[in-house]
Write an enzyme that holds these catalytic residues in place. Structure first.
Site, PDB file in Angstrom:
ATOM      1  N   ARG A  95      75.722  86.396 -61.508  1.00 37.64           N
ATOM      2  CA  ARG A  95      74.438  86.804 -60.927  1.00 37.64           C
ATOM      3  C   ARG A  95      73.319  86.924 -61.958  1.00 37.64           C
ATOM      4  NH1 ARG A  95      75.772  91.402 -56.501  1.00 37.64           N
ATOM      5  NH2 ARG A  95      77.439  90.358 -55.381  1.00 37.64           N
ATOM      6  N   ASP A 130      71.181  92.635 -58.315  1.00 35.13           N
ATOM      7  CA  ASP A 130      71.319  91.382 -59.065  1.00 35.13           C
ATOM      8  C   ASP A 130      71.621  90.182 -58.169  1.00 35.13           C
ATOM      9  OD1 ASP A 130      73.901  92.010 -58.438  1.00 35.13           O
ATOM     10  OD2 ASP A 130      74.621  92.160 -60.504  1.00 35.13           O
ATOM     11  N   ASP A 131      71.706  90.412 -56.846  1.00 27.27           N
ATOM     12  CA  ASP A 131      71.807  89.263 -55.934  1.00 27.27           C
ATOM     13  C   ASP A 131      70.484  89.054 -55.191  1.00 27.27           C
ATOM     14  OD1 ASP A 131      72.122  91.544 -54.440  1.00 27.27           O
ATOM     15  OD2 ASP A 131      74.029  90.957 -53.518  1.00 27.27           O
ATOM     16  N   ASP A 177      70.545 104.282 -52.732  1.00 30.56           N
ATOM     17  CA  ASP A 177      69.350 103.994 -51.924  1.00 30.56           C
ATOM     18  C   ASP A 177      69.130 105.051 -50.841  1.00 30.56           C
ATOM     19  OD1 ASP A 177      71.607 103.075 -50.611  1.00 30.56           O
ATOM     20  OD2 ASP A 177      70.792 101.108 -50.101  1.00 30.56           O
ATOM     21  N   HIS A 190      70.913  90.781 -47.979  1.00 31.31           N
ATOM     22  CA  HIS A 190      71.864  89.907 -47.285  1.00 31.31           C
ATOM     23  C   HIS A 190      72.486  90.594 -46.069  1.00 31.31           C
ATOM     24  CE1 HIS A 190      75.056  92.137 -49.251  1.00 31.31           C
ATOM     25  NE2 HIS A 190      74.531  91.854 -50.429  1.00 31.31           N
TER      26      HIS A 190
HETATM   27  N1  UDP Z   1      77.208  96.877 -58.725  1.00 35.92           N
HETATM   28  C1  UDP Z   1      77.459  97.721 -59.778  1.00 35.92           C
HETATM   29  N2  UDP Z   1      78.761  97.962 -60.111  1.00 35.92           N
HETATM   30  C2  UDP Z   1      79.792  97.395 -59.442  1.00 35.92           C
HETATM   31  C3  UDP Z   1      79.526  96.545 -58.358  1.00 35.92           C
HETATM   32  C4  UDP Z   1      78.208  96.310 -58.013  1.00 35.92           C
HETATM   33  O1  UDP Z   1      76.533  98.218 -60.403  1.00 35.92           O
HETATM   34  O2  UDP Z   1      80.925  97.629 -59.811  1.00 35.92           O
HETATM   35  C5  UDP Z   1      75.815  96.566 -58.391  1.00 35.92           C
HETATM   36  C6  UDP Z   1      75.595  95.078 -58.313  1.00 35.92           C
HETATM   37  O3  UDP Z   1      75.324  94.560 -59.578  1.00 35.92           O
HETATM   38  C7  UDP Z   1      74.456  94.978 -57.342  1.00 35.92           C
HETATM   39  C8  UDP Z   1      74.647  96.181 -56.428  1.00 35.92           C
HETATM   40  O4  UDP Z   1      75.517  97.072 -57.119  1.00 35.92           O
HETATM   41  O5  UDP Z   1      73.207  95.060 -57.991  1.00 35.92           O
HETATM   42  C9  UDP Z   1      75.256  95.802 -55.110  1.00 35.92           C
HETATM   43  O6  UDP Z   1      76.486  95.168 -55.337  1.00 35.92           O
HETATM   44  P1  UDP Z   1      77.058  94.035 -54.357  1.00 35.92           P
HETATM   45  O7  UDP Z   1      76.001  93.019 -54.087  1.00 35.92           O
HETATM   46  O8  UDP Z   1      78.329  93.545 -54.967  1.00 35.92           O
HETATM   47  O9  UDP Z   1      77.437  94.836 -53.047  1.00 35.92           O
HETATM   48  P2  UDP Z   1      76.636  95.160 -51.697  1.00 35.92           P
HETATM   49  O10 UDP Z   1      76.340  96.620 -51.772  1.00 35.92           O
HETATM   50  O11 UDP Z   1      75.399  94.335 -51.667  1.00 35.92           O
HETATM   51  O12 UDP Z   1      77.583  94.820 -50.622  1.00 35.92           O
HETATM   52 MN    MN Z   2      74.735  92.605 -52.541  1.00 38.22          MN
END
Ligand code: UDP
Ligand code: MN
Length: 398
Positions: free
Chosen positions: A149, A222-223, A314, A338
Site C-alpha cells: 500500500r 493507506d488504501d 474514527d 471501500h
Molecule cells: N492498520 C494498522 N495496523 C494493522 C492493520 C491495519 O495500522 O495491523 C491500518 C492500515 O494501514 C490502514 C487502516 O489501519 O490504514 C485500515 O486497515 P485495513 O484497510 O486493513 O482495514 P479496514 O479497517 O479498512 O477493513
Molecule cells: Mn481499508
C-alpha cells in the site's frame, strides 16, 4: 441658582463621577476582550463527561456495526525492525526519482504545484484561505503494508504532496524513510488491526499535527487515493479558524452507545448518539477545532478516551468532536471508503472526488471502474486513476 454645593451634595457628585469612570473602564475592557480575546488562555468549557471520564463504561452498542474495525484486545509482542522485502522489484521507483526537472512528469508536477500555490496572485475576487502547504496530510500504515500500500501511494499521489504528507507506522524502515524523504514516522504503537493500536496511531497523528502549526489536519488510510488538488479546493471553501469536522459517515444513522456510570453514587446509564466520519474515507479537521480538542485529547489523551469508550479511532474522533465538543460532522460526499461500491463513482466525476479506496472482497476487488492499465498490472486501479487525473506522469501512457 447658586452653583455652590453643600458637602453631602459634593460627595454625591464625586461618587457619581467615579461610578461613571468605572463603568467606562469596564466597557472598554469588555470590548477589547471581545475583539482580541485573552492571549494564551484556553477558555473552552470541558463538557461534564470529560470531568467524569473515569466513570464512563460503554455497555451496549446499538445501531449498525461500524467500519469493520475489530475491537478485541490482543497482547502484542514488541515490534521487530527486521523487514523482509517481498516484491521490491515490482516497485521500481526509478521513474519518479530523477533529481532534475527535465522529464514531462516533473514539469507537469511543477506546473500543477505552482498553480496551487499561486492562486493568491490571480485576479480572483476571493483571496484563497487555504493552500496545499496549509494542509497536514497524515496516512496511517503498518509494517506489513509498506511494500504494497505505501509503495503504491509513494508512486502516485504522494508525488503531488511530498512535503505535506506524513506516514504513521509502527517500525523503523530505512528503505521507505528514504523514499519519503524522511516522512515516515515510527509511532512505536503496537502492530495490529485492533482498537488500541489504531487509537495510538491516531493520537500520534493528531499530536504531530498540533505541533506542525498547519491550518488543516487531514487523515487518510493507506488504501486511500487522495486527489490532492481537489482536497486543496475543498478546504479553500472553509475557514480553518472556524470549527470544521469534514468527512463522510459509513452508516446511515448516527451511532448509538450507552455510557454506564457505575462508580457514581447514583449509577446511571446514559444513551448517546453521534455521527463519525469513517477513517477509511479520510476526514479533515480545522486547526480551530483541534485546538479545542487539545486539552481533552492532545498529548496522548486521545488514547485514554478511546480506552474509556472502547471504540476504534474514527469512532473515538466522532465521540470527542460531536458528543464532547458539540461540533457537528459536515458530510462531504466526495470522500470515499471501500465500504461503498467504488464502481458506482462515475468517471466524469473522478476529478471532483477527494478520495478513493479499494478492497478485496472474497475473490472480487471493490475498485474504481476505470480504463487504463490491465487488471493484472493495476488490480487496485490507482495507477490508472492517477494517469486519468494527471496524464503527464512519466509512467502514464502517452
Ligand atoms: N492498520 C494498522 N495496523 C494493522 C492493520 C491495519 O495500522 O495491523 C491500518 C492500515 O494501514 C490502514 C487502516 O489501519 O490504514 C485500515 O486497515 P485495513 O484497510 O486493513 O482495514 P479496514 O479497517 O479498512 O477493513
Ligand atoms: Mn481499508
Amino acid at each position: 441658582m447658586s452653583l455652590s454645593l453643600s458637602l453631602p451634595q459634593r460627595y454625591k457628585r464625586t461618587l457619581q463621577a467615579m461610578t461613571l469612570a468605572v463603568a467606562i473602564i469596564y466597557m472598554t475592557l469588555v470590548l477589547y476582550q471581545n475583539a482580541y480575546g485573552y492571549p494564551n488562555i484556553q477558555t473552552i468549557q470541558l463538557p461534564l463527561e470529560v470531568a467524569q471520564q473515569e466513570d464512563i463504561q460503554p455497555v451496549v452498542v446499538a445501531s449498525q456495526q461500524q467500519d469493520g474495525h475489530q475491537q478485541q484486545h490482543i497482547q502484542q509482542h514488541q515490534p521487530t525492525t527486521v523487514i523482509i522485502r517481498k516484491d521490491v522489484l515490482s516497485f521500481n521507483f526509478s521513474d519518479i526519482e530523477r533529481p532534475d526537472s527535465s522529464s514531462i512528469s516533473d514539469t507537469g508536477r511543477n506546473l500543477l504545484l505552482r498553480g496551487l500555490s499561486q492562486r493568491s496572485v490571480t485576479a480572483t475576487p476571493k483571496p484563497p484561505i487555504t493552500e496545499l502547504d496549509d494542509i497536514f496530510i497524515s496516512v496511517k500504515t503498518t509494517k506489513n503494508y509498506h511494500d504494497t500500500r505505501l509503495a503504491l501511494i509513494i508512486k502516485t499521489w504522494f508525488q503531488l504532496a511530498r512535503d505535506q504528507t506524513w506516514f504513521f507506522t509502527d517500525v523503523d524502515d530505512k528503505y521507505y524513510q528514504e523514499k519519503t524523504k524522511g516522512h515516515l514516522i515510527n509511532t512505536n504503537c503496537s502492530m495490529g488491526h485492533f482498537r488500541k493500536a489504531l487509537c495510538c496511531k491516531m493520537s500520534a497523528e493528531l499530536d504531530v499535527f498540533l505541533e506542525s502549526g498547519k491550518k488543516w489536519f487531514c487523515h487518510f488510510d493507506d488504501d486511500n487515493y487522495v486527489n490532492v488538488p481537489r482536497l486543496v479546493r475543498l478546504l479553500d471553501d472553509y475557514s480553518p479558524t472556524v470549527d470544521w469536522y469534514l468527512g463522510k459517515p459509513s452508516i446511515s444513522s448516527p451511532l448509538e452507545i450507552h455510557l454506564d456510570n457505575k462508580n457514581s453514587s447514583v449509577p446511571t446509564n446514559k444513551k448517546i448518539t453521534f455521527w463519525f466520519a469513517t477513517g477509511g474515507a479520510g476526514f479533515c479537521l480545522s486547526r480551530a477545532l483541534t485546538l479545542k480538542m487539545l486539552p481533552i485529547a492532545g498529548g496522548g489523551k486521545f488514547i485514554n478516551i478511546g480506552d474509556r469508550i472502547r471504540f476504534p479511532d474514527d469512532v473515538t474522533m466522532g465521540f470527542i468532536i460531536e458528543h464532547l465538543l458539540k461540533v457537528p460532522l459536515t458530510v462531504v460526499d466526495n470522500f470515499h471508503s471501500h465500504l461503498e461500491p467504488m464502481e458506482f463513482i462515475r468517471p466524469e466525476t473522478f476529478h471532483d472526488q477527494v478520495s478513493f479506496s479499494y478492497a478485496r472482497m472474497k475473490n472480487e476487488w471493490n475498485v474504481v471502474k476505470i480504463d487504463g492499465f490491465d487488471m493484472k498490472t493495476d488490480p487496485k486501479r490507482f495507477y490508472s486513476l492517477h494517469c486519468h487525473l494527471f496524464p503527464y506522469f512519466s509512467f502514464c501512457p502517452r
